[in-house]
Motif scaffolding. Structure first.
Motif, PDB file in Angstrom:
ATOM      1  N   ARG A  88       1.059  -1.547  -0.056  1.00 51.67           N
ATOM      2  CA  ARG A  88      -0.324   0.222   0.366  1.00 51.67           C
ATOM      3  C   ARG A  88       1.135   1.849   0.224  1.00 51.67           C
ATOM      4  NH1 ARG A  88      -4.795  -0.239   3.964  1.00 51.67           N
ATOM      5  NH2 ARG A  88      -5.576   1.322   2.825  1.00 51.67           N
TER       6      ARG A  88
ATOM      7  N   ASP B 209      -0.694   6.910   5.422  1.00 45.75           N
ATOM      8  CA  ASP B 209      -1.247   6.387   4.582  1.00 45.75           C
ATOM      9  C   ASP B 209      -1.978   7.126   3.498  1.00 45.75           C
ATOM     10  OD1 ASP B 209      -2.448   4.139   3.369  1.00 45.75           O
ATOM     11  OD2 ASP B 209      -4.217   3.541   3.926  1.00 45.75           O
TER      12      ASP B 209
ATOM     13  N   SER C 286      -3.869   6.260   0.463  1.00 43.50           N
ATOM     14  CA  SER C 286      -5.109   5.697   1.311  1.00 43.50           C
ATOM     15  C   SER C 286      -6.167   7.064   0.263  1.00 43.50           C
ATOM     16  CB  SER C 286      -6.517   5.386   2.310  1.00 43.50           C
ATOM     17  OG  SER C 286      -5.513   6.698   2.920  1.00 43.50           O
TER      18      SER C 286
ATOM     19  N   GLN D  52      -7.864   9.912  -1.722  1.00 46.05           N
ATOM     20  CA  GLN D  52      -8.547   9.945  -2.823  1.00 46.05           C
ATOM     21  C   GLN D  52      -8.643  11.224  -3.659  1.00 46.05           C
ATOM     22  OE1 GLN D  52      -9.673   7.257  -4.715  1.00 46.05           O
ATOM     23  NE2 GLN D  52      -8.515   5.633  -3.338  1.00 46.05           N
TER      24      GLN D  52
END
Length: 208
Positions: free
Chosen positions: A5, A129, A132, A134
């Motif tokens: 990730r 993170d 993740s 958007q």
């Protein structure tokens, strides 16, 4: 896994543009508000909000809410509380921040252990993170950055005067309490927004 990730931020084209754009906006926020934090002797504020976020996020998990849904309301409440304390000048701000910082972090660790948070999930909370993020996240960060910079530019004279000489600002008719409260809320919410990007551990270095 977590490593995949993290690597996705740099090697997946749709994420790369969004992630870097968000980092740019966050950098503008930190660079703009950093001097205000230092000049107003709020060096512990970043640590307090970032480490207190563990408690807030754990509470959200217990209540079945999204992890960061309570973070913004908490930061606003903290900003209002600090503004009230500073206006009455009863207790030193750093003393209050130190108590909240240590207490909330301890409670957060206990709650995290009690809720049985997945280690990978906890790592993402601590280190951030970016993978993740958007486009809606970019829209939120960009709009907030624009709001902060507009306020600082529009009231730069008043804010400078309040920072350097509060009594003189009061004599000249500046709404000291309103501007102090607004600035604290802007700082607190900005730190809360950046916790998702930088993580609990690193967000402080962005602002101070």
């Amino acid at each position: 896994n977590t490593e995949d990730r993290m690597e996705g931020v740099f090697f997946t084209p749709p994420l790369t543009i969004t992630a870097y754009a968000i980092c740019l906006m966050a950098g503008l926020l930190g660079g703009t508000l950093g001097p205000a934090i230092v000049w107003n002797r709020l060096g512990l504020l970043g640590d307090t909000i970032s480490h207190s976020s563990l408690s807030v996020m754990a509470l959200g998990l217990i209540l079945g809410l999204p992890e960061q849904s309570l973070l913004i309301p908490f930061s606003i409440a903290l900003g209002l509380g600090l503004a009230l304390i500073r206006s009455h000048r009863v207790v030193d701000t750093d003393s209050v921040l130190a108590v909240v910082f240590a207490g909330m972090m301890g409670i957060g660790l206990l709650l995290m252990a009690a809720t049985g948070v997945n280690p990978t999930r906890l790592l993402l909370l601590l280190a951030g993170d970016l993978s993740s993020t958007q486009p809606p996240d970019l829209l939120v960060v960009s709009a907030w950055t624009l709001l902060v910079m507009t306020y600082l530019l529009r009231f730069r004279r008043e804010l400078r005067l309040i920072t350097l000489q509060t009594d003189l600002a009061t004599i000249q008719g500046v709404r000291v309490k309103i501007h102090q409260t607004a600035l604290l809320i802007l700082i607190c919410v900005s730190i809360a927004i950046c916790v998702k990007l930088m993580g609990v551990i690193l967000v402080t270095s962005l602002f101070v």
